[in-house]
Design an enzyme around this catalytic site. Structure first.
Site, mmCIF file in Angstrom:
data_model
loop_
_atom_site.group_PDB
_atom_site.id
_atom_site.type_symbol
_atom_site.label_atom_id
_atom_site.label_comp_id
_atom_site.label_asym_id
_atom_site.label_seq_id
_atom_site.Cartn_x
_atom_site.Cartn_y
_atom_site.Cartn_z
ATOM 1 N N PRO A 248 58.537 66.425 101.686
ATOM 2 C CA PRO A 248 59.494 65.418 101.233
ATOM 3 C C PRO A 248 59.888 65.697 99.790
ATOM 4 C CG PRO A 248 57.276 64.502 101.293
ATOM 5 C CD PRO A 248 57.186 65.874 101.882
ATOM 6 N N CYS B 165 53.424 63.609 93.495
ATOM 7 C CA CYS B 165 54.607 63.836 92.671
ATOM 8 C C CYS B 165 54.232 63.902 91.191
ATOM 9 C CB CYS B 165 55.624 62.730 92.892
ATOM 10 S SG CYS B 165 57.146 62.940 91.910
ATOM 11 N N HIS C 65 48.886 69.940 97.572
ATOM 12 C CA HIS C 65 49.638 70.923 96.794
ATOM 13 C C HIS C 65 48.654 71.658 95.887
ATOM 14 C CE1 HIS C 65 53.396 72.328 94.726
ATOM 15 N NE2 HIS C 65 52.490 72.606 93.801
ATOM 16 N N GLY D 299 52.585 74.326 98.445
ATOM 17 C CA GLY D 299 52.688 74.958 97.134
ATOM 18 C C GLY D 299 52.943 76.450 97.238
ATOM 19 N N ASP D 300 54.153 76.882 96.851
ATOM 20 C CA ASP D 300 54.524 78.304 96.805
ATOM 21 C C ASP D 300 54.532 78.974 98.172
ATOM 22 O OD1 ASP D 300 54.650 77.866 94.112
ATOM 23 O OD2 ASP D 300 52.933 79.109 93.580
ATOM 24 N N GLY E 125 58.450 73.570 100.775
ATOM 25 C CA GLY E 125 59.312 72.723 99.959
ATOM 26 C C GLY E 125 60.515 73.462 99.439
ATOM 27 N N ARG E 126 60.461 73.881 98.182
ATOM 28 C CA ARG E 126 61.631 74.452 97.507
ATOM 29 C C ARG E 126 62.193 75.685 98.199
ATOM 30 N NH1 ARG E 126 59.014 75.052 91.711
ATOM 31 N NH2 ARG E 126 57.165 75.346 93.039
#
Length: 336
Positions: A17, A101, A170, A202-203, A225-226
């Site tokens: 999210p 977050c 994360h 994470g990554d 995520g990203r």
């Protein structure tokens, strides 16, 4: 496949999210490309603020694929419990608590990952939410408050004892924010210390990285995520690989020019429809910027984001996209 409460999650790839990004149109695309669970954007636990357009859209689940997972954030146990109850009334089948977050505007209210420095408050919030609803409650957290205070194992054990159904971790601390590289040693320790599903975050930016992290930590799934921004095809590659597919072959199989056109154009249309023309045009700009990066990485022609960002109507955005995909491009030859 693994389970969260009574729900079977049929893919070991989950979508993280991300506020302002993982709205309903984007979640739907990612589910199409193999994501087993796509949790909604974070919503505040203060239900008095839910009348805003932003919150209203984040609380729209009518077209969501099951199981519907909704993330809430806050620091007051009673408010968090009430928010969970209201989310379930709106259709949430899983409630996710945000304690991961690192954003300043969240942490300054002692919410998100700021809570990790107050284990007593963590326990109170988890207990209040778990006791308030009859659906599974999950937790997204980090490895600790700072590199010197990695209390992730303590938080994980506490969460399991209270009744949390699954845990996403994360691989950074609150203090690390998104700097440096994620570490997975703490995550592996957490997996060894709890029996509930643990999702590694994470990554995770390639099929090789996803497989390595799962093998190294023993986690049940990865959360991307990203790396998924503008690139839902990566999610498909990771899902295929984790199901036993060949990593090399799937990464060489890039999406066709027709598929790129169809997905990006459809996403643009759904953003206009979901947000309305004025806001949809503006939200579309950042997504097209991410897609442009993916197109460039595939060796396709340059997409003029500066021109696109100056456009003010859905029609002109569609025209710009159509001109790009119908123009001269050697992508098909490069991908063949």
């Amino acid at each position: 496949m693994f389970s969260i409460g009574p729900f079977a999650v049929r893919s070991r790839v989950l979508l993280a999210p991300m506020a302002g990004v993982t709205d309903l149109p984007f979640r739907q695309i990612c589910r199409h490309y193999g994501v087993g669970l796509a949790t909604s954007e974070m919503v505040t636990s203060d239900t008095r603020l839910w009348q805003s357009d932003k919150s209203r859209l984040r609380l729209t689940y009518s077209a969501e694929l099951a199981p519907v997972s909704v993330q809430i954030a806050g620091s007051e146990p009673d408010m968090m419990a009430q928010a969970a109850i209201e989310c379930v009334k709106l259709g949430a089948q899983i409630v996710d608590i945000n304690m991961g977050c690192p954003a300043k505007k969240v942490c300054k209210k002692l919410a998100g990952s700021a809570l990790l420095q107050d284990e007593k408050r963590v326990a109170e919030i988890l207990t209040a939410v778990v006791n308030a609803v009859d659906v599974p409650v999950t937790l997204k957290t980090r490895t600790g408050w700072s590199p010197e205070n990695r209390n992730g194992v303590t938080i994980a054990r506490m969460a399991e004892n209270i009744g949390i159904a699954a845990l996403t971790v994360h691989g950074r601390t609150r203090e690390c924010r998104f700097k440096g590289q994620a570490e997975y040693d703490t995550l592996a320790d957490i997996v060894q210390n709890v029996s509930i599903p643990v999702i590694a975050n994470g990554d995770i930016d390639s099929t090789d990285k996803a497989k390595h992290v799962l093998d190294y930590t023993g986690a049940q799934a990865v959360m991307v995520g990203r790396a998924a921004l503008g690139n839902p095809w990566l999610l498909q590659s990771i899902a295929h690989t984790l199901e036993g597919g060949n990593t090399e072959s799937v990464e060489k199989k890039a999406p066709s020019w027709i598929e790129l056109n169809e997905v990006i154009t459809a996403h643009l249309g759904e953003l206009h429809k979901f947000y309305g023309e004025y806001q949809g045009v503006r939200i579309a700009r950042k997504h097209l910027s991410w897609y442009a990066q993916t197109l460039a990485s595939l060796g396709a022609g340059n997409f003029d984001t500066r021109h696109f960002n100056a456009l003010e109507t859905p029609q002109t955005q569609f025209e710009a996209l159509r001109a790009y995909f119908e123009g001269p491009n050697s992508y098909e030859e490069k991908a063949a």
